[in-house]
Design an enzyme around this catalytic site. Structure first.
Site, mmCIF file in Angstrom:
data_model
loop_
_atom_site.group_PDB
_atom_site.id
_atom_site.type_symbol
_atom_site.label_atom_id
_atom_site.label_comp_id
_atom_site.label_asym_id
_atom_site.label_seq_id
_atom_site.Cartn_x
_atom_site.Cartn_y
_atom_site.Cartn_z
ATOM 1 N N LYS A 1 10.246 -2.913 2.324
ATOM 2 C CA LYS A 1 8.888 -3.406 2.064
ATOM 3 C C LYS A 1 8.380 -2.855 0.733
ATOM 4 O O LYS A 1 8.956 -1.900 0.182
ATOM 5 C CB LYS A 1 7.959 -2.979 3.210
ATOM 6 N N ARG B 1 -1.780 1.363 15.737
ATOM 7 C CA ARG B 1 -1.856 0.658 14.467
ATOM 8 C C ARG B 1 -1.368 -0.773 14.618
ATOM 9 O O ARG B 1 -2.007 -1.706 14.161
ATOM 10 C CB ARG B 1 -1.004 1.411 13.425
ATOM 11 N N TYR C 1 -10.716 14.297 -21.879
ATOM 12 C CA TYR C 1 -12.037 13.795 -21.513
ATOM 13 C C TYR C 1 -12.869 14.868 -20.814
ATOM 14 O O TYR C 1 -12.333 15.679 -20.069
ATOM 15 C CB TYR C 1 -11.914 12.598 -20.572
ATOM 16 N N MET D 1 -4.377 7.427 -18.862
ATOM 17 C CA MET D 1 -3.693 6.155 -18.622
ATOM 18 C C MET D 1 -2.327 6.117 -19.316
ATOM 19 O O MET D 1 -1.343 5.658 -18.746
ATOM 20 C CB MET D 1 -4.560 4.981 -19.095
HETATM 21 C C1 LIG Z 1 7.324 1.829 6.580
HETATM 22 C C2 LIG Z 1 7.920 1.741 7.915
HETATM 23 C C3 LIG Z 1 9.177 2.314 8.165
HETATM 24 C C4 LIG Z 1 9.869 3.215 7.178
HETATM 25 O O1 LIG Z 1 9.169 4.433 7.096
HETATM 26 P P1 LIG Z 1 9.670 5.650 6.181
HETATM 27 O O2 LIG Z 1 8.741 6.759 6.473
HETATM 28 O O3 LIG Z 1 9.545 5.196 4.770
HETATM 29 O O4 LIG Z 1 11.076 5.918 6.534
HETATM 30 C C5 LIG Z 1 9.762 2.078 9.398
HETATM 31 N N1 LIG Z 1 9.135 1.329 10.352
HETATM 32 C C6 LIG Z 1 7.910 0.792 10.149
HETATM 33 C C7 LIG Z 1 7.262 0.013 11.220
HETATM 34 C C8 LIG Z 1 7.267 0.986 8.937
HETATM 35 O O5 LIG Z 1 6.043 0.470 8.749
#
Ligand SMILES: *Cc1c(COP(=O)(O)O)cnc(C)c1O
Length: 364
Positions: A37, A138, A260, A307
């Site tokens: 992802k 979640r 800054y 930046m």
């Molecule tokens: C992001 C995610 C993972 C991977 O998590 P890591 O901590 O990066 O290994 C696995 N399962 C779900 C449902 C996730 O959202």
């Protein structure tokens, strides 16, 4: 040879392959299904996915439908991986999911309905996963929803449940009681779908011991070199190596203010390298306090992250414009950078922007 004039992000796919092997060994027989992802945690899901396929990965997880479509296109017809979409199947997405051969991980009862009616319309059985919530609160069906579903096979008509999964909320703290509570909650829920493969562990869960591994583990950050428990792990190699050149070296007099605002007044003569990187490259501005880059054999503390420029204190180290500073890599460890930035390695990786030149090592 001309000195490099701009920042460079080296993505070491050989290190990725090494980490995948480490995770597979730790998973001890469970299938290790990489999580790609966020465009492969910012490192390029296409390149990462193709290399992991070459290393034997046959199942991947993404969050969004669009990520699944892009990954399917990048893998092409020669790499027919299973691609699970964690968002599941929101109403109206069935046709696109099917067109790219994506497998939804259904997260709500309405999504189960969407999937079942899509299967009925298309006249073909549809392979799906089911996400059950075991206490992270979640995503996923509640225990009651999952039980109701398992007791009314009508609602699952036309659906082949191939995967039942859940996600741990406190796996980075191995001693947390919540881990065991979620494990205990998961067992009866996965048993509701006895024909399905079970999956509970992400990177951290892989290292919680055999009880947490089930049939499939879903590592993300540790593939990319982040330690499973938010601290560097000795067996994992950095995949993202971010370097930027020194533009200038200045000595700031006592009483002078750097950058800054008025907050950063030098107490003594301070030699500073101005490094050509900043938050437009994805570095996190908050990382100035406690953050450090690696230069001339030592970690050197950041004074400011703007930046486009980082001011880094270099003491009396010999330095010249054009020399490269390691901002993330084998010496400037991503878990340390994350800690200094008040975040996790995942965020440090996904924020890396497209501004720096990208170089892939070990691409296929
Ligand atoms: C992001 C995610 C993972 C991977 O998590 P890591 O901590 O990066 O290994 C696995 N399962 C779900 C449902 C996730 O959202």
């Amino acid at each position: 040879m001309a000195l490099p004039s701009s920042a460079r992000l080296t993505i070491d796919l050989n290190a990725l392959a090494h980490n995948y092997a480490v995770l597979r060994a730790e998973a001890d027989g469970a299938e290790a299904a990489p999580v790609l992802k966020g465009d492969g945690y910012g490192l390029g899901a296409a390149e990462v996915g193709r290399r992991l396929w070459a290393e034997g990965a046959r199942r991947f997880f993404v969050a969004r439908l669009s990520e699944g479509e892009a990954l399917r296109a990048a893998l092409g017809p020669g790499r027919p991986a299973t691609i699970h979409v964690l968002d599941g199947m929101p109403a109206g997405t069935g046709a696109r999911m099917a067109a790219s051969g994506l497998t939804a991980v259904l997260t709500t009862l309405p999504q189960v309905e969407v999937a079942a009616s899509f299967a009925a319309q298309s006249g073909q059985d549809l392979t799906v996963g089911i996400h059950v919530d075991t206490g992270m609160n979640r995503q996923g069906l509640t225990a009651a929803d999952a039980q109701a579903l398992a007791q009314s096979p009508d609602r699952l008509r036309g659906l082949e449940v191939e995967l039942v999964m859940s996600h741990l909320g406190s796996a980075t703290e191995p001693g947390a009681a919540r881990n065991l509570a979620q494990l205990e909650a998961f067992r009866p829920l996965r048993a509701l779908f006895p024909q399905a493969k079970a999956s509970l562990a992400a990177s951290a869960g892989v290292f919680l011991g055999p009880d947490y591994r089930f049939d499939i583990v879903r590592p993300g950050v540790s593939l990319y070199g982040g330690g499973p428990f938010e601290r560097p792990h000795p067996d994992l190699k950095p995949v993202a190596i971010f370097e930027a050149p020194i533009l200038d070296i200045r000595t700031i007099a006592p009483g002078e203010t750097v950058g800054y605002g008025g907050g950063l007044v030098m107490q003594r003569p301070t030699r500073v390298a101005m490094v050509a990187a900043g938050y437009a490259d994805g570095l996190i501005r908050a990382g100035k306090s406690g953050g450090a880059g690696w230069f001339a054999g030592a970690l050197r503390r950041f004074l400011i992250i703007n930046m486009d420029l980082i001011a880094m204190e270099i003491g009396d180290a010999p330095a010249a414009p054009g020399q490269m500073v390691e901002l993330m890599g084998p010496n400037a460890l991503i878990d340390d950078l994350a800690e200094a930035s008040g975040t996790v390695a995942h965020e440090c990786l996904v924020r890396l922007s497209e501004r720096a030149e990208r170089v892939y090592l070990g691409g296929v």
